[in-house]
Structures are given as structure tokens and as C-alpha cells.
Motif scaffolding. Sequence first.
Motif, PDB file in Angstrom:
ATOM      1  N   ASN A  61       0.887  -1.158   0.000  1.00 16.35           N
ATOM      2  CA  ASN A  61       0.000   0.000   0.000  1.00 16.35           C
ATOM      3  C   ASN A  61       0.925   1.207   0.000  1.00 16.35           C
ATOM      4  OD1 ASN A  61      -1.599   2.188   0.615  1.00 16.35           O
ATOM      5  ND2 ASN A  61      -2.923   1.032   1.967  1.00 16.35           N
ATOM      6  N   ILE A  62       1.169   1.748  -1.184  1.00 10.29           N
ATOM      7  CA  ILE A  62       2.176   2.795  -1.346  1.00 10.29           C
ATOM      8  C   ILE A  62       1.693   4.148  -0.824  1.00 10.29           C
ATOM      9  CG2 ILE A  62       1.551   3.463  -3.703  1.00 10.29           C
ATOM     10  CD1 ILE A  62       4.674   3.481  -4.218  1.00 10.29           C
ATOM     11  N   ASP A  63       0.383   4.318  -0.685  1.00 12.43           N
ATOM     12  CA  ASP A  63      -0.196   5.546  -0.140  1.00 12.43           C
ATOM     13  C   ASP A  63       0.289   6.781  -0.898  1.00 12.43           C
ATOM     14  OD1 ASP A  63      -1.898   6.967   1.516  1.00 12.43           O
ATOM     15  OD2 ASP A  63      -0.391   7.209   3.092  1.00 12.43           O
ATOM     16  N   GLY A  64       0.303   6.696  -2.210  1.00  8.88           N
ATOM     17  CA  GLY A  64       0.633   7.845  -3.048  1.00  8.88           C
ATOM     18  C   GLY A  64       1.973   7.717  -3.737  1.00  8.88           C
ATOM     19  N   ASN A  65       1.927   7.511  -5.062  1.00  4.20           N
ATOM     20  CA  ASN A  65       3.176   7.449  -5.830  1.00  4.20           C
ATOM     21  C   ASN A  65       3.951   8.755  -5.733  1.00  4.20           C
ATOM     22  OD1 ASN A  65       2.640   4.876  -6.706  1.00  4.20           O
ATOM     23  ND2 ASN A  65       2.691   5.359  -8.875  1.00  4.20           N
ATOM     24  N   LYS A  66       3.238   9.868  -5.773  1.00  2.53           N
ATOM     25  CA  LYS A  66       3.919  11.171  -5.797  1.00  2.53           C
ATOM     26  C   LYS A  66       4.822  11.365  -4.587  1.00  2.53           C
ATOM     27  CE  LYS A  66       0.351  13.240  -8.611  1.00  2.53           C
ATOM     28  NZ  LYS A  66      -0.840  14.070  -8.672  1.00  2.53           N
ATOM     29  N   SER A  67       4.410  10.868  -3.435  1.00  3.54           N
ATOM     30  CA  SER A  67       5.212  11.078  -2.226  1.00  3.54           C
ATOM     31  C   SER A  67       6.084   9.885  -1.844  1.00  3.54           C
ATOM     32  CB  SER A  67       4.304  11.439  -1.050  1.00  3.54           C
ATOM     33  OG  SER A  67       3.330  10.439  -0.858  1.00  3.54           O
ATOM     34  N   ASN A  68       5.808   8.697  -2.378  1.00  6.81           N
ATOM     35  CA  ASN A  68       6.513   7.511  -1.883  1.00  6.81           C
ATOM     36  C   ASN A  68       7.183   6.635  -2.947  1.00  6.81           C
ATOM     37  OD1 ASN A  68       5.847   7.939   0.893  1.00  6.81           O
ATOM     38  ND2 ASN A  68       3.756   7.324   0.409  1.00  6.81           N
ATOM     39  N   PHE A  69       7.032   6.957  -4.226  1.00  6.02           N
ATOM     40  CA  PHE A  69       7.559   6.084  -5.270  1.00  6.02           C
ATOM     41  C   PHE A  69       9.091   6.013  -5.251  1.00  6.02           C
ATOM     42  CE2 PHE A  69       8.532   4.644  -9.600  1.00  6.02           C
ATOM     43  CZ  PHE A  69       7.663   3.571  -9.703  1.00  6.02           C
ATOM     44  N   ASP A  70       9.754   7.131  -5.015  1.00  7.12           N
ATOM     45  CA  ASP A  70      11.225   7.121  -4.976  1.00  7.12           C
ATOM     46  C   ASP A  70      11.746   6.227  -3.852  1.00  7.12           C
ATOM     47  OD1 ASP A  70      11.383   8.803  -7.164  1.00  7.12           O
ATOM     48  OD2 ASP A  70      11.671  10.618  -5.971  1.00  7.12           O
ATOM     49  N   CYS A  71      11.127   6.291  -2.674  1.00 10.96           N
ATOM     50  CA  CYS A  71      11.529   5.421  -1.561  1.00 10.96           C
ATOM     51  C   CYS A  71      11.253   3.963  -1.894  1.00 10.96           C
ATOM     52  CB  CYS A  71      10.789   5.813  -0.288  1.00 10.96           C
ATOM     53  SG  CYS A  71      11.315   7.390   0.386  1.00 10.96           S
ATOM     54  N   PHE A  72      10.125   3.719  -2.567  1.00  9.52           N
ATOM     55  CA  PHE A  72       9.779   2.350  -2.962  1.00  9.52           C
ATOM     56  C   PHE A  72      10.820   1.782  -3.920  1.00  9.52           C
ATOM     57  CE2 PHE A  72       7.498  -0.189  -6.261  1.00  9.52           C
ATOM     58  CZ  PHE A  72       7.375  -1.357  -5.518  1.00  9.52           C
ATOM     59  N   THR A  73      11.233   2.549  -4.925  1.00  7.79           N
ATOM     60  CA  THR A  73      12.228   2.044  -5.885  1.00  7.79           C
ATOM     61  C   THR A  73      13.590   1.835  -5.204  1.00  7.79           C
ATOM     62  OG1 THR A  73      12.708   4.287  -6.689  1.00  7.79           O
ATOM     63  CG2 THR A  73      11.084   2.999  -7.920  1.00  7.79           C
ATOM     64  N   ALA A  74      13.922   2.694  -4.244  1.00  9.86           N
ATOM     65  CA  ALA A  74      15.177   2.509  -3.493  1.00  9.86           C
ATOM     66  C   ALA A  74      15.119   1.210  -2.685  1.00  9.86           C
ATOM     67  CB  ALA A  74      15.428   3.701  -2.580  1.00  9.86           C
ATOM     68  N   GLU A  75      13.961   0.927  -2.082  1.00  6.18           N
ATOM     69  CA  GLU A  75      13.797  -0.307  -1.306  1.00  6.18           C
ATOM     70  C   GLU A  75      13.867  -1.533  -2.221  1.00  6.18           C
ATOM     71  OE1 GLU A  75      13.448  -2.433   2.217  1.00  6.18           O
ATOM     72  OE2 GLU A  75      13.877  -0.326   1.876  1.00  6.18           O
ATOM     73  N   LEU A  76      13.267  -1.437  -3.405  1.00 12.16           N
ATOM     74  CA  LEU A  76      13.368  -2.542  -4.373  1.00 12.16           C
ATOM     75  C   LEU A  76      14.819  -2.805  -4.753  1.00 12.16           C
ATOM     76  CD1 LEU A  76      10.515  -2.168  -7.025  1.00 12.16           C
ATOM     77  CD2 LEU A  76      10.874  -4.038  -5.430  1.00 12.16           C
ATOM     78  N   HIS A  77      15.567  -1.754  -4.969  1.00 14.75           N
ATOM     79  CA  HIS A  77      16.992  -1.891  -5.307  1.00 14.75           C
ATOM     80  C   HIS A  77      17.744  -2.553  -4.147  1.00 14.75           C
ATOM     81  CE1 HIS A  77      20.816  -0.995  -7.195  1.00 14.75           C
ATOM     82  NE2 HIS A  77      21.225  -0.493  -6.045  1.00 14.75           N
ATOM     83  N   ARG A  78      17.419  -2.154  -2.927  1.00 15.79           N
ATOM     84  CA  ARG A  78      18.077  -2.714  -1.742  1.00 15.79           C
ATOM     85  C   ARG A  78      17.756  -4.201  -1.580  1.00 15.79           C
ATOM     86  NH1 ARG A  78      17.768  -2.796   4.036  1.00 15.79           N
ATOM     87  NH2 ARG A  78      15.555  -2.331   4.071  1.00 15.79           N
ATOM     88  N   LEU A  79      16.514  -4.600  -1.925  1.00 16.57           N
ATOM     89  CA  LEU A  79      16.144  -6.004  -1.847  1.00 16.57           C
ATOM     90  C   LEU A  79      16.870  -6.844  -2.885  1.00 16.57           C
ATOM     91  CD1 LEU A  79      12.291  -5.786  -1.276  1.00 16.57           C
ATOM     92  CD2 LEU A  79      13.985  -6.695   0.314  1.00 16.57           C
ATOM     93  N   ASN A  80      17.220  -6.210  -4.017  1.00 14.04           N
ATOM     94  CA  ASN A  80      17.949  -6.884  -5.092  1.00 14.04           C
ATOM     95  C   ASN A  80      17.239  -8.178  -5.512  1.00 14.04           C
ATOM     96  OD1 ASN A  80      19.975  -7.174  -6.987  1.00 14.04           O
ATOM     97  ND2 ASN A  80      21.290  -8.330  -5.597  1.00 14.04           N
ATOM     98  N   GLN A  81      15.942  -8.079  -5.747  1.00 17.17           N
ATOM     99  CA  GLN A  81      15.118  -9.225  -6.111  1.00 17.17           C
ATOM    100  C   GLN A  81      14.181  -8.830  -7.241  1.00 17.17           C
ATOM    101  OE1 GLN A  81      14.796 -12.475  -5.275  1.00 17.17           O
ATOM    102  NE2 GLN A  81      13.188 -12.491  -6.800  1.00 17.17           N
ATOM    103  N   ASN A  82      14.158  -9.612  -8.308  1.00 11.88           N
ATOM    104  CA  ASN A  82      13.207  -9.385  -9.386  1.00 11.88           C
ATOM    105  C   ASN A  82      11.938 -10.173  -9.080  1.00 11.88           C
ATOM    106  OD1 ASN A  82      14.845  -7.723 -10.986  1.00 11.88           O
ATOM    107  ND2 ASN A  82      15.931  -9.501 -11.765  1.00 11.88           N
ATOM    108  N   PHE A  83      10.932  -9.484  -8.594  1.00 12.40           N
ATOM    109  CA  PHE A  83       9.659 -10.127  -8.282  1.00 12.40           C
ATOM    110  C   PHE A  83       8.904 -10.396  -9.577  1.00 12.40           C
ATOM    111  CE2 PHE A  83      10.756  -7.943  -4.386  1.00 12.40           C
ATOM    112  CZ  PHE A  83      10.489  -8.914  -3.432  1.00 12.40           C
ATOM    113  N   SER A  84       8.200 -11.511  -9.630  1.00 11.53           N
ATOM    114  CA  SER A  84       7.395 -11.847 -10.798  1.00 11.53           C
ATOM    115  C   SER A  84       6.248 -10.859 -10.962  1.00 11.53           C
ATOM    116  CB  SER A  84       6.825 -13.257 -10.674  1.00 11.53           C
ATOM    117  OG  SER A  84       7.859 -14.183 -10.453  1.00 11.53           O
TER     118      SER A  84
END
Length: 125
Positions: A61-84
Motif C-alpha cells: 500500500n504505497i499511499d501515493g506514488n507522488k510522495s513515496n515512489f522514490d523510496c519504494f524504488t530505493a527499497e526494491l533496489h536494496r532487496l535486489n530481487q526481481n519479483f514476478s
Amino acid sequence: QSRNKYNPFLNFEDNADQSDPNDENFKISSLLDKCQSYTAEKLKTLHSKNFQQNCSSLFLNIDGNKSNFDCFTAELHRLNQNFSIIGLAETNVTSAESSVYHLPKYNQYYQNTLKKKKVPTATLR
């Protein structure tokens, strides 16, 4: 450390001495009670084999791409996992704005708002 989990289905379970395992409320309640929270490192350590061999998904639940998308992409990079599959709820973004919030290597599908509710966005690999 133990933390109370929100489980609204506990209120609907029958107060009988023994719960009916075929009751839908019991099934959902049991599933919610089994949910666990992981740090990024623990998730990679415990489930890396599953990620490599099976389909994997992430829901947020990202609760707004405008305010949280950059943090989400940083977290995805940190996880280093390609989710299906990645599912995002409450993006607060229309399909016309979706190209601004692109994840490399993923096809994305945004749904427009229905009846003043922000509907989920599914981003598929």
C-alpha cells in the motif's frame, strides 16, 4: 519481540470451545495470524531459494506514488530481487500519469479511480 497484529476476523469467530476449520472466517483469521514481517536482509536469507525457483510477488500500500515512489524504488533496489509480480495499492495516480512512475523490466497496468476510492495498481513483470 511480539507485536499485536490487526485481525478483524477474530471478532467474527464463533466463541465455541473448538473452532470449525472449514469456517471461512476461521480460515482467513488463521491466515492473517500466520503473516510475518521481515527485514530486507532476513527476507533474502530465508527465502532466496524460493525466489529463484518459484514465482514471487510483492504487495505494498504505497499511499501515493507522488510522495513515496522514490523510496519504494530505493527499497526494491536494496532487496535486489526481481519479483514476478508487484502490486501497488492507493497509488493516487491515473493511468494518464502512469508513465512518470515506471519500473524498468516491468510492464505496468494502472486502473483509474472508481467512486472516489483509489484502486490497486498491478505492475507485472
